[in-house]
Design an enzyme around this catalytic site. Structure first.
Site, mmCIF file in Angstrom:
data_model
loop_
_atom_site.group_PDB
_atom_site.id
_atom_site.type_symbol
_atom_site.label_atom_id
_atom_site.label_comp_id
_atom_site.label_asym_id
_atom_site.label_seq_id
_atom_site.Cartn_x
_atom_site.Cartn_y
_atom_site.Cartn_z
ATOM 1 N N ARG A 64 -3.970 3.914 7.875
ATOM 2 C CA ARG A 64 -5.070 4.295 8.225
ATOM 3 C C ARG A 64 -6.466 3.505 7.730
ATOM 4 N NH1 ARG A 64 -1.031 8.483 7.963
ATOM 5 N NH2 ARG A 64 -0.334 7.074 6.540
ATOM 6 N N THR A 65 -6.052 3.160 6.535
ATOM 7 C CA THR A 65 -7.260 2.451 5.710
ATOM 8 C C THR A 65 -7.626 1.143 6.513
ATOM 9 O OG1 THR A 65 -6.344 3.707 3.881
ATOM 10 C CG2 THR A 65 -8.191 1.870 3.814
ATOM 11 N N LYS A 92 2.247 -18.798 0.137
ATOM 12 C CA LYS A 92 2.719 -19.957 -0.324
ATOM 13 C C LYS A 92 2.143 -20.068 -1.665
ATOM 14 C CE LYS A 92 1.855 -22.017 4.270
ATOM 15 N NZ LYS A 92 0.962 -22.864 4.984
ATOM 16 N N ARG A 114 -7.383 -4.796 -0.364
ATOM 17 C CA ARG A 114 -6.351 -3.699 -1.038
ATOM 18 C C ARG A 114 -5.336 -4.869 -1.643
ATOM 19 N NH1 ARG A 114 -3.189 1.151 1.714
ATOM 20 N NH2 ARG A 114 -5.086 2.164 1.137
ATOM 21 N N HIS A 142 -9.783 4.316 -4.988
ATOM 22 C CA HIS A 142 -9.752 4.258 -3.617
ATOM 23 C C HIS A 142 -10.929 4.857 -2.958
ATOM 24 C CE1 HIS A 142 -8.450 3.966 0.375
ATOM 25 N NE2 HIS A 142 -7.065 4.512 0.355
HETATM 26 C C1 NCD Z 1 -3.425 6.447 -0.019
HETATM 27 C C2 NCD Z 1 -3.296 4.960 -0.820
HETATM 28 O O1 NCD Z 1 -2.920 3.921 -0.032
HETATM 29 O O2 NCD Z 1 -3.651 4.889 -1.958
HETATM 30 N N1 NCD Z 1 -3.190 6.173 1.437
HETATM 31 C C3 NCD Z 1 -4.286 5.759 2.101
HETATM 32 O O3 NCD Z 1 -5.009 5.269 1.879
HETATM 33 N N2 NCD Z 1 -4.339 6.618 3.218
HETATM 34 C C4 NCD Z 1 -2.494 7.256 -0.498
HETATM 35 C C5 NCD Z 1 -0.951 6.787 -0.557
HETATM 36 O O4 NCD Z 1 -0.332 5.810 -0.400
HETATM 37 O O5 NCD Z 1 -0.157 7.618 -0.961
#
Ligand code: NCD
Length: 315
Positions: A64-65, A92, A114, A142
């Site tokens: 999703r993100t 690497k 991320r 997040h």
């Molecule tokens: C979340 C994350 O990655 O922190 N998911 C997301 O971004 N939709 C929550 C999760 O992984 O549980």
């Protein structure tokens, strides 16, 4: 005294702790306009970020993100490139600093990142000049998820202040819970946290937050329940007896929902462990806004990119 207009131009988005209530308002107001654009059908492409380039740098899995940040940048007319840690020089052994500096040297305006380590996004803001947008750093933060949660709640409930929101499950390992707590308390939401004792951190001891060991206590009278994924990949073994036991004591199912308000709204950031923290009936019930959260995620990320890279000029 003249009121200075709030602006996010040039601001990195690392954690909700660094956002004021006015800045949150600005992001939500911009997201409403962005959502209209996404929903109007036909040509969604704007030119707000034409000539800007954005790199998505993901060291952890994401559906999703990552996709929503990528689409958000593209809908705004930016050039967007996604780097996956598994197929880049990261395998690497290139360090995070060197990877960031390499991306910076190509002239990008923003890096959406991320990473598995808490503090990685903050580190990036000091290592390089582009705007950094934290798409999740370990169990720390997040922020775009917290903003899309607020946006979804406000759209469905018509307000934020005074609502009772229960956040349930693996609080300890959840960057979503942490960002939600900071964002929600800033806008006057009453937050109730519940989960197994071993997954309940003590550091949420501040105004507007109540920590419960009993799930039923936390969700009684709730306007919203945000169900968290059990973060098995961040846990040491033995934090709860078994998945079956967890589902029985902390799983959100139809029977439990009856304790909350009749029109309780159900959120889950995804991905879901169906039958563990949430039952299928709850996921697909009328009060569930889980699919809407996904669409709202694109609108919020468009708002963040437009405001930080362009000062916000949504038409
Ligand atoms: C979340 C994350 O990655 O922190 N998911 C997301 O971004 N939709 C929550 C999760 O992984 O549980």
């Amino acid at each position: 005294m003249e009121r200075v207009a709030v602006s996010l131009l040039g601001k990195s988005v690392v954690a909700m702790e660094n956002f004021s209530a006015e800045e949150i308002r600005l992001v939500l107001d911009t997201a409403y306009k962005m959502k209209q654009i996404i929903r109007r059908g036909g040509d969604k492409k704007l030119s707000n970020l034409r000539g800007k380039s954005i790199v998505n740098l993901f060291y952890e899995p994401s559906t999703r993100t990552r996709t929503s940040f990528e689409l958000a940048g593209k809908y705004l007319g930016a050039d967007v490139v996604s780097i996956n840690s598994g197929t880049s020089s990261i395998v690497k052994g290139e360090s995070l600093r060197d990877t960031l500096r390499t991306i910076e040297a190509m002239g990008v305006d923003a890096i959406v990142m991320r990473h598995k380590s808490e503090g990685a996004a903050d580190f990036a803001t000091r290592a390089v000049k582009p705007v950094i947008i934290n798409a999740g750093d370990g169990a720390h933060a997040h922020p775009s998820q917290a903003l899309l949660d607020l946006f979804t709640i406000e759209q469905r409930k018509g307000r934020l202040a005074g609502l009772k929101v229960a956040i349930v499950g693996d609080i300890l390992h959840s960057r979503v819970a942490r960002s939600d707590v900071y964002a929600m308390t800033k806008v006057g939401i009453e937050v109730h946290l519940a989960g197994p004792k071993t997954l309940l951190p003590r550091f949420f001891d501040f105004d507007g937050v109540t920590v419960h060991e009993s799930l039923d206590e936390a969700i009684t009278g709730a306007d919203v329940i945000n169900v968290l994924r059990i973060q098995l990949e961040r846990q040491q073994a033995g934090l709860f007896p078994s998945t079956r036991e967890y589902a029985r004591v902390f799983g959100i199912n139809d029977a439990r929902l009856s304790l909350a308000k009749d029109d309780v709204l159900i959120l889950h950031p995804g991905p879901q462990n169906k039958g563990l923290e949430i039952s299928s009936e709850v996921t697909y019930c009328e009060q569930s806004a889980i699919q809407e959260q996904v669409q709202n995620g694109v609108a919020i990320r468009m708002a963040l990119l437009d405001l930080t890279l362009n000062g916000g000029s949504a038409k």
